[in-house]
Design a protein around this motif. Sequence first.
Motif, short mmCIF file in Angstrom:
data_model
loop_
_atom_site.label_atom_id
_atom_site.label_comp_id
_atom_site.label_asym_id
_atom_site.label_seq_id
_atom_site.Cartn_x
_atom_site.Cartn_y
_atom_site.Cartn_z
N PRO A 16 0.63 -1.19 -0.06
CA PRO A 16 0.18 -0.08 0.33
C PRO A 16 0.59 1.23 0.35
CG PRO A 16 -0.47 -1.00 2.20
CD PRO A 16 0.66 -2.18 0.79
N ARG A 17 2.08 1.31 0.25
CA ARG A 17 3.18 2.12 0.09
C ARG A 17 3.99 2.22 -1.38
NH1 ARG A 17 5.35 5.77 3.93
NH2 ARG A 17 7.17 6.32 3.91
N CYS A 18 4.03 1.66 -1.59
CA CYS A 18 5.06 1.72 -3.20
C CYS A 18 4.79 0.78 -3.94
CB CYS A 18 6.66 1.33 -2.62
SG CYS A 18 6.69 -0.95 -2.25
N GLN A 19 3.75 0.54 -3.79
CA GLN A 19 2.85 -0.54 -5.04
C GLN A 19 4.22 -1.57 -5.63
OE1 GLN A 19 -0.22 0.21 -5.23
NE2 GLN A 19 -0.44 1.57 -4.07
N ALA A 20 4.64 -2.32 -4.84
CA ALA A 20 5.54 -3.04 -5.37
C ALA A 20 4.33 -4.25 -5.25
CB ALA A 20 6.59 -3.32 -3.98
N GLU A 21 4.52 -5.14 -6.26
CA GLU A 21 4.08 -6.90 -6.15
C GLU A 21 4.51 -7.37 -4.75
OE1 GLU A 21 0.60 -8.88 -6.76
OE2 GLU A 21 1.25 -6.52 -7.87
N GLY A 22 3.61 -8.14 -4.43
CA GLY A 22 3.92 -9.02 -3.33
C GLY A 22 4.10 -8.00 -2.19
N ALA A 53 8.52 -0.31 12.29
CA ALA A 53 8.89 0.60 12.41
C ALA A 53 9.52 1.61 11.41
CB ALA A 53 9.78 1.01 13.65
N PHE A 54 9.26 2.96 11.16
CA PHE A 54 9.95 3.57 10.05
C PHE A 54 10.18 5.29 10.42
CE2 PHE A 54 5.68 4.98 9.56
CZ PHE A 54 4.84 5.65 9.39
N ARG A 55 9.70 5.59 12.00
CA ARG A 55 10.27 6.91 12.58
C ARG A 55 10.55 6.99 13.99
NH1 ARG A 55 7.47 11.55 13.94
NH2 ARG A 55 8.06 13.42 12.51
N ARG A 72 13.24 6.86 8.46
CA ARG A 72 13.47 5.00 7.18
C ARG A 72 12.51 5.45 6.13
NH1 ARG A 72 13.21 -1.68 7.06
NH2 ARG A 72 13.91 -1.13 5.01
N ARG A 73 13.36 6.03 5.23
CA ARG A 73 12.40 6.37 3.79
C ARG A 73 12.45 4.58 2.69
NH1 ARG A 73 10.05 12.13 3.32
NH2 ARG A 73 10.86 12.56 5.68
N CYS A 96 7.78 -2.72 3.00
CA CYS A 96 7.71 -3.80 1.86
C CYS A 96 9.77 -3.88 1.66
CB CYS A 96 6.93 -4.55 1.09
SG CYS A 96 7.25 -3.48 -0.62
N SER A 97 10.30 -3.28 2.23
CA SER A 97 11.55 -3.31 1.83
C SER A 97 11.67 -3.13 0.69
CB SER A 97 11.95 -4.56 2.36
OG SER A 97 12.06 -4.68 3.63
N ALA A 98 10.91 -3.05 -0.23
CA ALA A 98 11.10 -2.44 -1.88
C ALA A 98 12.19 -1.77 -2.10
CB ALA A 98 10.22 -3.02 -2.59
N ARG A 99 12.83 -1.82 -3.32
CA ARG A 99 13.65 -1.26 -3.15
C ARG A 99 12.99 0.09 -4.33
NH1 ARG A 99 18.10 -0.68 -0.45
NH2 ARG A 99 19.04 -2.38 -0.11
#
Length: 166
Positions: free
Chosen positions: A77-83, A142-144, A156-157, A163-166
């Motif tokens: 939902p954040r970066c739209q990376a599949e899976g 956690a991201f902030r 962390r951005r 999902c840790s996708a780049r």
Amino acid sequence: MPLSEEAFSALVETGCPDCPTKKVTIEALVAQKLPLLGGEVYGAPSWVYKGEDLVRGTYLIACASCKKELFSAQACPRCQAEGGVERALAEENAFPLPAACASCGSERLTATAFVPATVVYEGKRASKARTHVAPEDPGFHAFRAACMDCPTIDERRQPCPLCSAR
């Protein structure tokens, strides 16, 4: 494809076409704030998402009675990376909760994390969101971290904090 606010509203207001009830269960990845003292959670977490964040983070809507899936998404939902949803639910936190502020040394911090949440919705009424994850569990991301005594913020951005996708 992400769920639009209009489509979300239509799904939760209509409910299951096969059951007489309009009660649906919503599974979403949303933000939660946690007070920290020395790197440990020391108070009650609080939800820090808005309605549109719930819609954006929704990955499953199902009938609460028969469990029929009315909507399902696999993309982050954040970066739209599949899976991304599967990875977010399975992976452990990659942003360690700090024990102290890097600038002033204060042990009083606030962390913000994405966590899976469940909301039950019936007609025009939603239940309070609930989560079953803690910082040590898979699905907690956690991201902030913000210091409560000075203006220092660590966030962390990249890669995607969910999902840790780049």
